[in-house]
Design a protein around this motif. Sequence first.
Motif, PDB file in Angstrom:
ATOM      1  N   PRO A 273       0.830  -1.214   0.000  1.00 35.19           N
ATOM      2  CA  PRO A 273       0.000   0.000   0.000  1.00 35.19           C
ATOM      3  C   PRO A 273       0.860   1.257   0.000  1.00 35.19           C
ATOM      4  CG  PRO A 273       0.051  -0.974   2.190  1.00 35.19           C
ATOM      5  CD  PRO A 273       0.764  -1.939   1.278  1.00 35.19           C
ATOM      6  N   SER A 274       0.390   2.258  -0.695  1.00 37.18           N
ATOM      7  CA  SER A 274       1.117   3.514  -0.817  1.00 37.18           C
ATOM      8  C   SER A 274       0.153   4.678  -0.584  1.00 37.18           C
ATOM      9  CB  SER A 274       1.765   3.629  -2.208  1.00 37.18           C
ATOM     10  OG  SER A 274       0.785   3.550  -3.228  1.00 37.18           O
ATOM     11  N   PHE A 275       0.712   5.878  -0.556  1.00 31.60           N
ATOM     12  CA  PHE A 275      -0.103   7.085  -0.460  1.00 31.60           C
ATOM     13  C   PHE A 275       0.666   8.215  -1.113  1.00 31.60           C
ATOM     14  CE2 PHE A 275       2.783   7.340   3.046  1.00 31.60           C
ATOM     15  CZ  PHE A 275       3.018   8.683   3.256  1.00 31.60           C
ATOM     16  N   ARG A 276      -0.055   9.218  -1.568  1.00 33.52           N
ATOM     17  CA  ARG A 276       0.599  10.355  -2.210  1.00 33.52           C
ATOM     18  C   ARG A 276       0.789  11.458  -1.175  1.00 33.52           C
ATOM     19  NH1 ARG A 276       2.209  11.443  -6.965  1.00 33.52           N
ATOM     20  NH2 ARG A 276       1.229   9.555  -7.809  1.00 33.52           N
ATOM     21  N   GLY A 277       2.041  11.864  -1.017  1.00 35.53           N
ATOM     22  CA  GLY A 277       2.384  12.924  -0.068  1.00 35.53           C
ATOM     23  C   GLY A 277       3.742  13.501  -0.404  1.00 35.53           C
ATOM     24  N   ALA A 278       3.968  14.751  -0.012  1.00 36.42           N
ATOM     25  CA  ALA A 278       5.236  15.441  -0.268  1.00 36.42           C
ATOM     26  C   ALA A 278       5.596  15.409  -1.750  1.00 36.42           C
ATOM     27  CB  ALA A 278       6.358  14.834   0.568  1.00 36.42           C
ATOM     28  N   GLY A 279       4.564  15.433  -2.607  1.00 37.36           N
ATOM     29  CA  GLY A 279       4.795  15.509  -4.049  1.00 37.36           C
ATOM     30  C   GLY A 279       5.240  14.211  -4.686  1.00 37.36           C
ATOM     31  N   ARG A 280       5.066  13.079  -4.006  1.00 33.90           N
ATOM     32  CA  ARG A 280       5.497  11.804  -4.578  1.00 33.90           C
ATOM     33  C   ARG A 280       4.628  10.678  -4.032  1.00 33.90           C
ATOM     34  NH1 ARG A 280      11.515  11.290  -2.732  1.00 33.90           N
ATOM     35  NH2 ARG A 280      11.437  13.558  -2.806  1.00 33.90           N
ATOM     36  N   LEU A 281       4.805   9.490  -4.616  1.00 32.56           N
ATOM     37  CA  LEU A 281       4.088   8.314  -4.155  1.00 32.56           C
ATOM     38  C   LEU A 281       4.970   7.603  -3.133  1.00 32.56           C
ATOM     39  CD1 LEU A 281       1.301   7.177  -4.904  1.00 32.56           C
ATOM     40  CD2 LEU A 281       2.438   5.560  -6.418  1.00 32.56           C
ATOM     41  N   CYS A 282       4.507   7.546  -1.890  1.00 35.76           N
ATOM     42  CA  CYS A 282       5.288   6.989  -0.784  1.00 35.76           C
ATOM     43  C   CYS A 282       4.673   5.676  -0.311  1.00 35.76           C
ATOM     44  CB  CYS A 282       5.325   7.963   0.389  1.00 35.76           C
ATOM     45  SG  CYS A 282       5.999   9.591   0.003  1.00 35.76           S
ATOM     46  N   LEU A 283       5.505   4.842   0.278  1.00 40.48           N
ATOM     47  CA  LEU A 283       5.033   3.585   0.838  1.00 40.48           C
ATOM     48  C   LEU A 283       4.515   3.779   2.255  1.00 40.48           C
ATOM     49  CD1 LEU A 283       7.890   1.300  -0.460  1.00 40.48           C
ATOM     50  CD2 LEU A 283       5.473   1.048  -1.033  1.00 40.48           C
ATOM     51  N   ARG A 284       3.486   3.056   2.599  1.00 42.87           N
ATOM     52  CA  ARG A 284       3.011   3.081   3.973  1.00 42.87           C
ATOM     53  C   ARG A 284       3.959   2.267   4.857  1.00 42.87           C
ATOM     54  NH1 ARG A 284      -3.585   2.981   3.765  1.00 42.87           N
ATOM     55  NH2 ARG A 284      -3.819   3.980   1.729  1.00 42.87           N
ATOM     56  N   ARG A 285       4.046   2.665   6.113  1.00 44.76           N
ATOM     57  CA  ARG A 285       4.992   2.035   7.026  1.00 44.76           C
ATOM     58  C   ARG A 285       4.533   0.612   7.376  1.00 44.76           C
ATOM     59  NH1 ARG A 285       5.332   5.886  10.163  1.00 44.76           N
ATOM     60  NH2 ARG A 285       7.380   6.690   9.632  1.00 44.76           N
ATOM     61  N   LEU A 286       5.433  -0.363   7.180  1.00 40.59           N
ATOM     62  CA  LEU A 286       5.163  -1.750   7.530  1.00 40.59           C
ATOM     63  C   LEU A 286       6.488  -2.489   7.679  1.00 40.59           C
ATOM     64  CD1 LEU A 286       5.541  -3.749   4.758  1.00 40.59           C
ATOM     65  CD2 LEU A 286       3.585  -2.378   4.058  1.00 40.59           C
TER      66      LEU A 286
END
Length: 290
Positions: free
Chosen positions: A238-251
């Motif tokens: 799972p990912s999310f869009r933040g800080a102008g990029r597609l980031c991974l959720r912490r796991l």
Amino acid sequence: MRMHNTDENCGIARAAVITGDWWNVLVLREIARGHVRFDVLAAELGLSRKVLTERLGGLVARGVLRRSLYQRRPVRYEYLLTDSGLALLPLLVAMQDWGDRWMLGDGSATATAEPDGAEHARVHALVGTRLPPDLELPATDGADRPVVDPDAAATVLFVYPGTGLDWGDEPPRGAPGCTLENRLVRDAWPGFRDAGVTVYGVSTQLPYEQAEFARTEALPHPLLSDAGHRLTAALRLPSFRGAGRLCLRRLVLVLDRERTVRDVIFPVDDIPGAVDQALRLASAAAPRAL
């Protein structure tokens, strides 16, 4: 597919020849996950042999896939992503992110997950999943490393959104804390080392961004860059869009030397607790991997 003459120079229209077909997208999803043989693809997708043959042939003809012979009698091929196909992985991940957020979620951007959500179920279903054998990512030491260390009793991947990112005035829930997490893993590293466990941090940041952070923090554990989204697509992380990029959720993932996921920690709401739990799980998994 017929194309209106005004679309001949439109990259979106050209890409839609590939991505506008439901089965093409799902075939690419499964191949990114390491399901590269015909019978496995047919079983995973529930697709008729005729339709699968047509889709694979079309993707090969357009240069997105290539065939690799693995058996001569009878002749059998694996279907592998070309450079063109690998370049589609960020698009697949973006589609997954959009679906998770807007079709399966409430539209909010978050780095964590609800216990009854689709992402939670998908990540915890990874237990027993085997990573593709050729999956390597750029590391902070300048080399491409296998995501799973074949010489270690077990490998821990702690996946985090990113360090030094500007989250703005309203950071997505669960996004901050990546520097703390790396520092806690650094402090716990002797325990992982003594257990014969390799630890990698993984984010979608570029290798030079990770290398600068690793030098500043004197990290003993390498960081791996999934900027090309190969690991994300392989495990449908799972990912999310933040800080102008597609980031991974912490796991956190614990894998044995056969590249099989043994344990999962997700969501990670208590970072210190997750680091301690990862060490316990990895230490317990190490004897099973020997």
